[in-house]
Design a protein around this motif. Structure first.
Motif, PDB file in Angstrom:
ATOM      1  N   ASN A 495       0.806  -1.221   0.000  1.00  0.00           N
ATOM      2  CA  ASN A 495       0.000   0.000   0.000  1.00  0.00           C
ATOM      3  C   ASN A 495       0.840   1.272   0.000  1.00  0.00           C
ATOM      4  O   ASN A 495       0.334   2.348   0.277  1.00  0.00           O
ATOM      5  CB  ASN A 495      -0.958  -0.002   1.191  1.00  0.00           C
ATOM      6  CG  ASN A 495      -0.256   0.220   2.526  1.00  0.00           C
ATOM      7  OD1 ASN A 495       0.932   0.529   2.567  1.00  0.00           O
ATOM      8  ND2 ASN A 495      -0.972   0.064   3.613  1.00  0.00           N
ATOM      9  N   SER A 528      -5.641   7.955   3.127  1.00  0.00           N
ATOM     10  CA  SER A 528      -6.705   7.135   2.564  1.00  0.00           C
ATOM     11  C   SER A 528      -7.514   7.980   1.588  1.00  0.00           C
ATOM     12  O   SER A 528      -7.984   9.065   1.942  1.00  0.00           O
ATOM     13  CB  SER A 528      -7.595   6.608   3.688  1.00  0.00           C
ATOM     14  OG  SER A 528      -8.592   5.756   3.198  1.00  0.00           O
ATOM     15  N   PRO A 529      -7.656   7.531   0.317  1.00  0.00           N
ATOM     16  CA  PRO A 529      -7.146   6.274  -0.227  1.00  0.00           C
ATOM     17  C   PRO A 529      -5.668   6.373  -0.614  1.00  0.00           C
ATOM     18  O   PRO A 529      -5.127   7.467  -0.686  1.00  0.00           O
ATOM     19  CB  PRO A 529      -8.013   6.075  -1.464  1.00  0.00           C
ATOM     20  CG  PRO A 529      -8.307   7.478  -1.929  1.00  0.00           C
ATOM     21  CD  PRO A 529      -8.451   8.296  -0.663  1.00  0.00           C
ATOM     22  N   SER A 531      -2.760   4.446  -3.452  1.00  0.00           N
ATOM     23  CA  SER A 531      -2.554   3.532  -4.573  1.00  0.00           C
ATOM     24  C   SER A 531      -1.572   2.457  -4.150  1.00  0.00           C
ATOM     25  O   SER A 531      -0.561   2.745  -3.508  1.00  0.00           O
ATOM     26  CB  SER A 531      -2.021   4.281  -5.796  1.00  0.00           C
ATOM     27  OG  SER A 531      -2.962   5.226  -6.250  1.00  0.00           O
ATOM     28  N   SER A 550      -6.393   0.379  -5.540  1.00  0.00           N
ATOM     29  CA  SER A 550      -6.596   1.535  -4.674  1.00  0.00           C
ATOM     30  C   SER A 550      -7.253   1.065  -3.393  1.00  0.00           C
ATOM     31  O   SER A 550      -8.279   0.375  -3.417  1.00  0.00           O
ATOM     32  CB  SER A 550      -7.478   2.578  -5.368  1.00  0.00           C
ATOM     33  OG  SER A 550      -7.690   3.692  -4.522  1.00  0.00           O
ATOM     34  N   THR A 552      -8.830   1.991   0.419  1.00  0.00           N
ATOM     35  CA  THR A 552      -9.476   3.049   1.189  1.00  0.00           C
ATOM     36  C   THR A 552      -9.946   2.482   2.516  1.00  0.00           C
ATOM     37  O   THR A 552     -10.593   1.426   2.548  1.00  0.00           O
ATOM     38  CB  THR A 552     -10.675   3.636   0.412  1.00  0.00           C
ATOM     39  OG1 THR A 552     -10.240   4.104  -0.860  1.00  0.00           O
ATOM     40  CG2 THR A 552     -11.309   4.782   1.192  1.00  0.00           C
ATOM     41  N   THR A 557     -11.955  -3.525  -1.734  1.00  0.00           N
ATOM     42  CA  THR A 557     -11.575  -3.498  -3.144  1.00  0.00           C
ATOM     43  C   THR A 557     -11.346  -4.929  -3.609  1.00  0.00           C
ATOM     44  O   THR A 557     -10.681  -5.706  -2.924  1.00  0.00           O
ATOM     45  CB  THR A 557     -10.292  -2.680  -3.354  1.00  0.00           C
ATOM     46  OG1 THR A 557     -10.508  -1.343  -2.883  1.00  0.00           O
ATOM     47  CG2 THR A 557      -9.904  -2.640  -4.812  1.00  0.00           C
TER      48      THR A 557
END
Length: 575
Positions: A495, A528-529, A531, A550, A552, A557
């Motif tokens: 992340n 947040s968010p 990539s 992505s 969040t 996701t």
């Protein structure tokens, strides 16, 4: 500072069962089988997932890197890759920054991993793995590597105030195959130390005398192609980023001659195991010709200098002074261990640097070099006062007050920590961070190594709702039909700061076509968010496949991977 840390993951692989649906002669048969043989189960006692990461960003390196694994465990065929194959005598190629290894270790065997690619500008870096510093099961290790290939790469390194690395490059001309006189020295720039003190990196340098000739492995002169490039990289012993890039590790197996002044091992201690380095600094000196050939050995001695912080302790714990001798070590690329070379001479820099001396010595070969005393070691035990909280933490241990070493413990969920092979007679600081990189506690003043029972206070905020990644892995025929659940799949999600991982397994019953689902939750994001990247291992092609993702906080996701691994026929004819 952004760094990557990989969560524990099961690295095993099992053979994919053959799905066969048979019926009457009026209904054609359909057969789905793997296109290649499944890799062997990775059942080693010690299983390592290595992240080869950019030292500046912490992101996995997507350039092609060459990796060599050396050491006594490798010589005994006790280190294997993800497919269960011995790594002995091989150069491994890594294209996504992730490398899985399995090993069997004893008190007398170890191995080193060295990764880099000079043609693409990546310095060599690596880690050393011993029984004392490993644990049975899954162990995840980040290897930070510095990129110095272009002027932009060097500028990026030299502009970082936290990584603690300084780089310089130069070019030498040649005459009749001999290298003309050249000097290259790294910049001396300001950095922030792990103890919160502003200092500088010092400057490392190399001086090549006129008429120097490069030699091959047999000691015969060779003619470099075109001009010769020199790169000098100095690593400060005062920052976590540079200490983590220390190529051999601080609890290393080394080659210490009996009675060597480099060792402070005490009566009856072993010269080859049980000790730990306390660093005064280290540097890499690389020379290549215009074709990218590495030049390592020379017919004349080169003069090398490495900066030495004036706060560094000597073997007895006292202050260092100009005129003292200091141990110099080089990394043996054949055996994968550090070996003692000689005692260098401590001297003032010109002009005088308030923060650093320099150690000067001569050598006929270029390598990774370090300034270290090899200390007798012990086990340091401390307790994290975390109450009932179980979220994974990162624990950073660094030497204090001139005792320079580093150890990072990732994804820590328990309270009592045993730090094996701490350098005896030294002091350390402990800093604790959550997965968002927020410091949640640590020591307020240094503690002594070899101590037990120290309580580390923590104040851990409640994590935000997790960002969740659901990863579906399937396999199919080449045309995308006939999908079935991929089994198993090693999946990692990065992340931008931390790694999480999991393994998807197909349950018993080969006829199922449901997708394998694995959920990677509990991500406390730095923002947040964010990539990120999802990685899935295709075990039939032995390749990582990636997708952008992505993440969040509070949301889920979904990422779908399909691997066309199956050979599919209907009634004997290809689809």
């Amino acid at each position: 500072m952004k760094k990557s840390y990989l969560a524990h993951a099961a690295l095993g692989a099992v053979a994919l069962a053959v799905l066969a649906a048979c019926s009457s002669s009026s209904t054609p048969s359909t057969e789905q089988v793997p296109t290649t043989a499944a890799p062997a189960n990775l059942t080693s006692t010690f299983r390592y997932q290595l992240v080869l990461a950019n030292a500046l960003s912490g992101a996995a390196i997507t350039d092609t890197l060459q990796v060599e694994v050396k050491g006594t465990a490798v010589d005994a065929d006790k280190v294997v890759d993800a497919a269960g194959q011995s790594v002995k005598g091989r150069i491994l190629t890594v294209t996504n920054g992730l490398l899985a290894l399995g090993a069997e270790l004893t008190e007398t065997t170890s191995f080193s991993v060295v990764a880099g690619n000079r043609l693409l500008g990546w310095n060599e870096s690596g880690k050393q793995f011993t029984l004392a510093t490993s644990r049975a099961g899954d162990l995840n290790v980040t290897i930070p590597i510095v990129k110095v290939g272009t002027a932009a790469d060097i500028a990026a390194v030299n502009s970082s105030s936290t990584v603690g690395v300084a780089v310089a490059a130069g070019v030498a001309s040649t005459t009749g195959g001999a290298i003309n006189a050249t000097q290259v020295a790294s910049v001396n720039r300001q950095i922030s130390t792990t103890e919160g003190i502003t200092t500088n990196t010092g400057s490392a340098g190399v001086s090549v005398p006129a008429g120097t000739r490069a030699l091959n492995a047999q000691g015969q002169p060779i003619t470099p192609v075109g001009t010769v490039s020199l790169t000098v990289t100095a690593y400060s012993p005062n920052t976590e980023g540079s200490l983590e890039a220390f190529p051999g590790g601080f609890a290393a197996n080394v080659n210490v001659p009996a009675g060597s002044p480099a060792a402070n091992l005490g009566s009856g201690a072993s010269n080859t195991s049980g000790g730990s380095f306390v660093s005064g600094g280290f540097a890499q000196f690389n020379m290549t010709d215009s074709a990218g050939n590495a030049l390592k050995t020379f017919d004349k001695p080169l003069t090398l200098t490495i900066p030495l912080p004036k706060s560094t302790r000597n073997a007895a714990g006292g202050a260092i002074a100009a005129g003292d001798d200091f141990p110099v070590w080089s990394f043996d690329e054949v055996t994968g261990v550090w070996k003692f070379e000689k005692m260098g001479k401590v001297r003032e820099k010109t002009p005088v640097d308030p923060a650093n001396f320099e150690v000067v010595f001569e050598s006929n070969h270029l390598s990774s070099w370090n300034l270290d005393y090899y200390q007798n070691s012990c086990t340091t035990t401390f307790t994290l006062n975390r109450g009932t909280d179980t979220q994974p933490l990162r624990v950073v241990i660094t030497g204090a007050n001139g005792w320079n070493f580093s150890r990072t413990l990732s994804n820590v969920t328990d309270s009592v920590q045993n730090l094996l092979r701490s350098p005896g007679g030294s002091q350390l600081n402990v800093a604790v961070f959550n997965s968002a990189g927020v410091r949640v506690g640590g020591t307020s003043s240094p503690i002594s190594t070899c101590s037990t029972g120290t309580q580390i206070p923590l104040t851990i905020p409640a994590p935000p709702p997790p960002a969740t990644a659901v990863v579906n892995v399937t396999e199919s025929c080449a045309n995308g039909t006939g999908g079935l659940r991929g089994s198993p799949a090693m999946v990692y999600v990065y992340n931008g700061r931390t790694w999480t991982s999991g393994t998807a397994n197909r349950p018993t019953g080969a006829a199922t076509t449901a997708a394998a689902t694995i959920t990677l939750g509990n991500q406390s994001l730095p923002s947040s968010p964010v990539s990120g990247t999802a990685y899935a291992w295709n075990r039939y092609t032995n390749r990582w496949v990636t997708q952008a993702i992505s993440l969040t906080n509070g949301q889920t996701t979904t990422v779908n991977f399909n691997f066309p691994n199956l050979q599919c026929t209907t009634g004997g004819a290809p689809l």
